[in-house]
Design a protein around this motif. Sequence first.
Motif, short mmCIF file in Angstrom:
data_model
loop_
_atom_site.label_atom_id
_atom_site.label_comp_id
_atom_site.label_asym_id
_atom_site.label_seq_id
_atom_site.Cartn_x
_atom_site.Cartn_y
_atom_site.Cartn_z
N UNK A 174 64.83 -74.37 -113.50
CA UNK A 174 63.85 -73.37 -113.84
C UNK A 174 63.37 -73.71 -115.14
N UNK A 175 62.10 -74.17 -115.33
CA UNK A 175 61.39 -74.64 -116.42
C UNK A 175 61.08 -73.29 -117.23
N UNK A 176 60.42 -73.48 -118.66
CA UNK A 176 60.18 -72.26 -119.28
C UNK A 176 59.04 -71.47 -118.91
N UNK A 177 58.26 -72.21 -118.07
CA UNK A 177 57.05 -71.53 -117.48
C UNK A 177 56.69 -72.13 -115.93
N UNK A 178 56.47 -71.07 -115.07
CA UNK A 178 56.08 -71.54 -113.85
C UNK A 178 56.75 -70.32 -112.77
N UNK A 179 56.08 -70.00 -111.62
CA UNK A 179 56.23 -69.10 -110.70
C UNK A 179 57.10 -69.32 -109.76
N UNK A 180 57.71 -70.55 -109.58
CA UNK A 180 58.73 -71.15 -108.48
C UNK A 180 59.96 -70.42 -108.57
N UNK A 181 60.29 -70.47 -109.91
CA UNK A 181 61.80 -70.00 -109.97
C UNK A 181 61.91 -68.39 -109.38
N UNK A 182 60.80 -67.40 -109.91
CA UNK A 182 60.79 -66.18 -109.23
C UNK A 182 60.71 -66.17 -107.90
N UNK A 183 59.92 -67.05 -107.34
CA UNK A 183 59.77 -66.98 -105.70
C UNK A 183 60.77 -67.62 -105.15
N UNK B 2 54.54 -64.67 -106.24
CA UNK B 2 53.53 -65.49 -106.17
C UNK B 2 53.26 -66.19 -105.07
N UNK B 3 52.31 -67.31 -104.81
CA UNK B 3 51.96 -68.14 -103.93
C UNK B 3 53.13 -68.93 -103.49
N UNK B 4 54.22 -69.41 -104.31
CA UNK B 4 55.18 -70.21 -103.96
C UNK B 4 55.87 -69.59 -102.89
N UNK B 5 56.01 -68.43 -103.03
CA UNK B 5 57.01 -67.59 -102.13
C UNK B 5 56.43 -67.93 -100.56
N UNK B 6 55.31 -67.87 -100.40
CA UNK B 6 54.56 -68.08 -98.86
C UNK B 6 54.77 -69.74 -98.55
N UNK B 7 54.76 -70.48 -99.55
CA UNK B 7 55.24 -71.93 -99.34
C UNK B 7 56.54 -72.21 -98.81
N UNK B 8 57.44 -71.44 -99.56
CA UNK B 8 58.91 -71.78 -99.34
C UNK B 8 59.66 -70.75 -98.48
N UNK B 9 59.07 -69.71 -97.98
CA UNK B 9 59.67 -68.51 -97.16
C UNK B 9 60.44 -69.33 -95.96
N UNK B 10 59.88 -69.73 -95.07
CA UNK B 10 60.22 -70.46 -93.81
C UNK B 10 61.34 -71.44 -94.16
N UNK C 28 61.96 -67.50 -117.20
CA UNK C 28 63.40 -67.71 -116.65
C UNK C 28 64.24 -66.54 -116.66
N UNK C 29 63.98 -65.60 -117.48
CA UNK C 29 64.76 -64.27 -117.26
C UNK C 29 64.53 -63.54 -116.09
N UNK C 30 63.30 -63.61 -115.58
CA UNK C 30 63.07 -62.64 -114.21
C UNK C 30 63.95 -62.99 -113.29
N UNK C 31 64.64 -64.13 -112.85
CA UNK C 31 65.29 -64.39 -111.97
C UNK C 31 66.52 -63.42 -111.84
#
Length: 307
Positions: free
Chosen positions: A84-93, A62-70, A119-122
């Motif tokens: 890691x919250x129960x819902x949110x795309x930052x953890x996977x990013x 998701x979008x968070x990866x584009x922000x956090x990559x560098x 959460x499990x996706x990580x």
Amino acid sequence: MYEITNSTKNKDLPGNYGKYEARSYYLRLYGDFKSQLPQPDFYPSPERSDIFILDFAKGPCGLKAYGAEAFIARLPNKLMGYAAPRVGHAAEAIAMLTEMYDKKSVFFAAASNELTPHQAVVLGYKNCDLRFVKIPAMPCLNSWIRDWANKFNAVALPFGLANTPEVTAGLVNMCENHLMIYGEPTEFYCAVSTGTMIRALQIGWPNAKAVGVAVARNVKDGEKGEADVVTYHRTFYQSSDFKPEFNTTATYDAKAYKRFIDEAKPGAIFINVGSDQQIENRLTNIKDWKNINSQREWGNQEAFTYA
């Protein structure tokens, strides 16, 4: 539902900078980093041909990866910790970038009867560990993670990757890349939680009108900038009552989409941060994730005793 501040302050504007000066500042901060991520998809809305979707749900993350990559790629530390919250795309990013840049991440989650897909996706990424602990509140968990990071020479990543100039710089650079190909949008619409995205995009596209829908919490002074933000009428964990025709996140982006197709001016874009389907696709490679024991006893701090 949620209270929205009347303040037009953007807390990500450095010093006395305006949006144009801030844009130059963040592009300098981003520097000459070469991203390994593909350009997100960009296409007309299924409902209207004069407005568009900037879709991060069709890519690797998701979008968070584009922000956090560098930011993550440049960290001198190899080890990172995140709540890691129960819902949110930052953890996977973070998990995807961990694998991409040969880091190690430990994700700490509140103990519960069952873990969630977000959460499990990580566990579908290399060098990622998921640990559980009983907590009284999320701020307490973040404090414990900071203590753990100090002990093991790790970096405690901020919740939601918020309040991190390097992440804002990554999002501003994403805007710059889009602008060079498609030009600046007339408006942009997005869901709002901590406000990291809507603040950064106002800097990256300083002439575009920012419009949002608060979907998770009250929006406080400094968190929305000049954006026109309204509250959604359902709580965060309840799904949107409008389902877009493209893959999105039912508890997040979907809640802002109806406003977009009803109100957007020609040339406006909708930011689709990620999708539930993205998560589901990755989960197919994680064996028996639903059987993972995510419950813990009060006082059990084993999760913080090793790197």
